[in-house]
Write a protein that holds these residues in place. Sequence first.
Motif, PDB file in Angstrom:
ATOM      1  N   ALA A   1       0.832  -1.205   0.000  1.00  0.00           N
ATOM      2  CA  ALA A   1       0.000   0.000   0.000  1.00  0.00           C
ATOM      3  C   ALA A   1       0.866   1.253   0.000  1.00  0.00           C
ATOM      4  O   ALA A   1       0.541   2.244  -0.660  1.00  0.00           O
ATOM      5  N   LEU A   2       1.978   1.203   0.715  1.00  0.00           N
ATOM      6  CA  LEU A   2       2.880   2.352   0.765  1.00  0.00           C
ATOM      7  C   LEU A   2       3.528   2.617  -0.592  1.00  0.00           C
ATOM      8  O   LEU A   2       3.646   3.766  -1.022  1.00  0.00           O
ATOM      9  N   VAL A   3       3.917   1.564  -1.273  1.00  0.00           N
ATOM     10  CA  VAL A   3       4.481   1.736  -2.619  1.00  0.00           C
ATOM     11  C   VAL A   3       3.418   2.299  -3.556  1.00  0.00           C
ATOM     12  O   VAL A   3       3.695   3.210  -4.347  1.00  0.00           O
ATOM     13  N   LEU A   4       2.192   1.790  -3.469  1.00  0.00           N
ATOM     14  CA  LEU A   4       1.101   2.339  -4.291  1.00  0.00           C
ATOM     15  C   LEU A   4       0.868   3.815  -3.972  1.00  0.00           C
ATOM     16  O   LEU A   4       0.650   4.624  -4.874  1.00  0.00           O
ATOM     17  N   ALA A   5       0.916   4.162  -2.693  1.00  0.00           N
ATOM     18  CA  ALA A   5       0.753   5.560  -2.303  1.00  0.00           C
ATOM     19  C   ALA A   5       1.834   6.423  -2.956  1.00  0.00           C
ATOM     20  O   ALA A   5       1.550   7.516  -3.463  1.00  0.00           O
ATOM     21  N   GLY A   6       3.065   5.934  -2.962  1.00  0.00           N
ATOM     22  CA  GLY A   6       4.152   6.672  -3.608  1.00  0.00           C
ATOM     23  C   GLY A   6       3.958   6.805  -5.106  1.00  0.00           C
ATOM     24  O   GLY A   6       4.232   7.861  -5.686  1.00  0.00           O
TER      25      GLY A   6
ATOM     26  N   GLU B   1      -1.543   2.416   9.340  1.00  0.00           N
ATOM     27  CA  GLU B   1      -2.212   1.631  10.383  1.00  0.00           C
ATOM     28  C   GLU B   1      -1.267   0.571  10.939  1.00  0.00           C
ATOM     29  O   GLU B   1      -1.423   0.137  12.075  1.00  0.00           O
ATOM     30  N   THR B   2      -0.294   0.151  10.141  1.00  0.00           N
ATOM     31  CA  THR B   2       0.646  -0.898  10.537  1.00  0.00           C
ATOM     32  C   THR B   2       2.059  -0.362  10.727  1.00  0.00           C
ATOM     33  O   THR B   2       2.727  -0.718  11.691  1.00  0.00           O
ATOM     34  N   LEU B   3       2.509   0.458   9.806  1.00  0.00           N
ATOM     35  CA  LEU B   3       3.898   0.934   9.812  1.00  0.00           C
ATOM     36  C   LEU B   3       4.044   2.170  10.699  1.00  0.00           C
ATOM     37  O   LEU B   3       3.099   2.954  10.837  1.00  0.00           O
ATOM     38  N   PRO B   4       5.226   2.364  11.273  1.00  0.00           N
ATOM     39  CA  PRO B   4       5.470   3.588  12.047  1.00  0.00           C
ATOM     40  C   PRO B   4       5.338   4.822  11.160  1.00  0.00           C
ATOM     41  O   PRO B   4       5.723   4.806   9.983  1.00  0.00           O
TER      42      PRO B   4
ATOM     43  N   VAL C   1       9.389   6.992   3.460  1.00  0.00           N
ATOM     44  CA  VAL C   1       9.368   6.181   2.244  1.00  0.00           C
ATOM     45  C   VAL C   1       8.428   6.799   1.218  1.00  0.00           C
ATOM     46  O   VAL C   1       8.752   6.891   0.024  1.00  0.00           O
ATOM     47  N   TRP C   2       7.264   7.247   1.657  1.00  0.00           N
ATOM     48  CA  TRP C   2       6.273   7.849   0.756  1.00  0.00           C
ATOM     49  C   TRP C   2       6.838   9.092   0.067  1.00  0.00           C
ATOM     50  O   TRP C   2       6.736   9.231  -1.154  1.00  0.00           O
ATOM     51  N   THR C   3       7.463   9.974   0.847  1.00  0.00           N
ATOM     52  CA  THR C   3       8.022  11.174   0.237  1.00  0.00           C
ATOM     53  C   THR C   3       9.229  10.845  -0.639  1.00  0.00           C
ATOM     54  O   THR C   3       9.444  11.501  -1.662  1.00  0.00           O
ATOM     55  N   GLY C   4      10.000   9.820  -0.250  1.00  0.00           N
ATOM     56  CA  GLY C   4      11.144   9.404  -1.069  1.00  0.00           C
ATOM     57  C   GLY C   4      10.713   8.904  -2.431  1.00  0.00           C
ATOM     58  O   GLY C   4      11.294   9.270  -3.459  1.00  0.00           O
TER      59      GLY C   4
END
Length: 104
Positions: free
Chosen positions: A5-10, A51-54, A61-64
């Motif tokens: 989900a984080l990669v998709l967000a990025g 919800e899971t990751l700090p 990671v998202w901004t990167g």
Amino acid sequence: MAWGALVLAGLFEMFGVAMINKLHQDRSWQALALLFGGFGASFIFLSYAMETLPMGTAYAVWTGIGASGGAILGMILYGESKDWRRILFIAMVLGAAVGLKLVS
């Protein structure tokens, strides 16, 4: 699942940034709708990942992904500089994101 989900967000963040440039070029309602859709989806996936990751890891990671991806899209689609130093620093940002994944 949270990392996906984080990669998709990025990736949606990258899309939103590309739509900002498109909106500046042609000022269409379609570009505006895609801009809001891209950033909206980005925030939804980021929220799910957090919800899971700090928070600090997820945000970094998202901004990167968004920043380096936006720079890469600029080089590919808009003829921005492909100087080796620029590519080196983009690689460093992505390497830092991978490092955060490894230690989280």
